[in-house]
Design a protein around this motif. Structure first.
Motif, PDB file in Angstrom:
ATOM      1  N   THR A   1       0.808  -1.225   0.000  1.00 54.74           N
ATOM      2  CA  THR A   1       0.000   0.000   0.000  1.00 54.74           C
ATOM      3  C   THR A   1       0.843   1.278   0.000  1.00 54.74           C
ATOM      4  O   THR A   1       0.331   2.351   0.279  1.00 54.74           O
TER       5      THR A   1
ATOM      6  N   ALA B   1      -0.310   4.739  -1.558  1.00 57.19           N
ATOM      7  CA  ALA B   1      -1.779   4.762  -1.623  1.00 57.19           C
ATOM      8  C   ALA B   1      -2.322   5.417  -0.360  1.00 57.19           C
ATOM      9  O   ALA B   1      -2.015   4.986   0.751  1.00 57.19           O
TER      10      ALA B   1
ATOM     11  N   ALA C   1      -8.736   0.148  -2.355  1.00 56.04           N
ATOM     12  CA  ALA C   1      -7.810  -0.896  -2.780  1.00 56.04           C
ATOM     13  C   ALA C   1      -7.819  -2.062  -1.792  1.00 56.04           C
ATOM     14  O   ALA C   1      -7.866  -3.236  -2.188  1.00 56.04           O
TER      15      ALA C   1
ATOM     16  N   THR D   1      -3.582  -0.658  -7.278  1.00 57.00           N
ATOM     17  CA  THR D   1      -4.942  -0.250  -6.908  1.00 57.00           C
ATOM     18  C   THR D   1      -5.927  -0.716  -7.978  1.00 57.00           C
ATOM     19  O   THR D   1      -7.107  -0.410  -7.899  1.00 57.00           O
TER      20      THR D   1
END
Length: 287
Positions: free
Chosen positions: A8, A11, A19, A239
């Protein structure tokens, strides 16, 4: 520990939340994050909205370098941010203590632009070994089945569990993997695809090999399965629901195909994650 997880890094906010939610609903059960990513709240939201029981999700978090002197406090803060009372894996993000009172919460620098390291005092020096000992102290206060930690093998009494490092065909890390295997330390590869700009991802030979496998297999999926066949986990970051699904596809690779992927990678060796302190010799690059 599920061998294919969702990374991640970069993000944040709703993107990270969606996601994580999507990945869990598609079958992922390993989510990797770090306090430094500043997306803990979004990760926690995605977990809750996924409908997947928390008990089924393997969650990894990391101790930021500017909190090495306050490991237990940082642990409590990140648990609260994630909205959970435990994680399965807690890593030292980098074995590099940085000044907790510096000019930046993440990467403090000195006036000349170099990293602002925290070394303690002449009478009480501080290194990442001290960080490990403080993490170990926090570890003992939590159920051992819910948390594992990684640090040096030469200090403390808790056996290291996982080493998360950059690994891909351009940086195979053979020596580190073998060392960890001998010490019974699990290995997880971050950046298992190198990077979006990796020359391996566009290599004609690997594109042809991927196409020969059918089932919509692409080069990225080859690289993930190359890693799994070598015996370690991966946390590719995406994602895209389509790529999340593709990343879970299993592919059988022959010894010849494994070697072909390795040869293509080694034809253009590259380390993509190069923090400022790498030049100081903190990390040993086997290349």
């Amino acid at each position: 520990m599920p061998l294919v997880g969702l990374g991640t890094w970069t993000a944040t906010d709703q993107v990270a939340s969606e996601a994580v939610k999507t990945a869990l609903q598609l079958g992922y059960r390993h989510i990797d994050t770090a306090w430094q990513y500043r997306n803990g709240g979004a990760i926690g939201k995605g977990i809750k909205e996924s409908g997947v029981p928390r008990s089924e999700i393997f969650l990894c978090d990391k101790l930021i370098s500017t909190r090495h002197t306050r490991a237990e406090e940082a642990l409590e803060e990140t648990l609260e941010e994630l909205g959970t009372d435990y994680r399965h894996l807690w890593l030292m993000h980098w074995p590099v203590p940085l000044n907790p009172e510096g000019n930046d919460w993440k990467l403090p620098k000195l006036p000349d632009g170099s990293p602002d390291y925290y070394t303690g005092t002449s009478s009480s020096p501080f290194t990442f070994v001290d960080t490990w000992l403080s993490m170990e102290s926090a570890f003992r206060k939590y159920p051992s089945k819910h948390m594992a930690s990684l640090a040096t093998l030469e200090a403390g009494s808790v056996v290291p569990a996982v080493n998360q490092i950059e690994i891909h065909p351009q940086l195979p890390q053979d020596k580190v993997i073998e060392f960890c295997r001998q010490k019974n330390i699990a290995v997880v590869a971050y950046s298992p695809l190198g990077s979006p700009q990796s020359t391996v991802l566009t290599n004609p030979k690997l594109k042809t090999l991927a196409e020969s496998k059918g089932n919509g297999i692409g080069v990225a999926n080859l690289l993930i399965n190359w890693a799994l066949a070598r015996g370690y986990g991966v946390i590719p970051k995406t994602t895209s629901p389509r790529r999340m699904t593709d990343n879970l596809k299993l592919v059988d690779l022959t010894e010849g195909e494994m070697q072909a992927i390795r040869d293509v990678g080694l034809s253009a060796p590259k380390r993509y994650c190069t923090p400022a302190w790498a030049a100081k010799g903190v990390f040993l690059d086997e290349s």
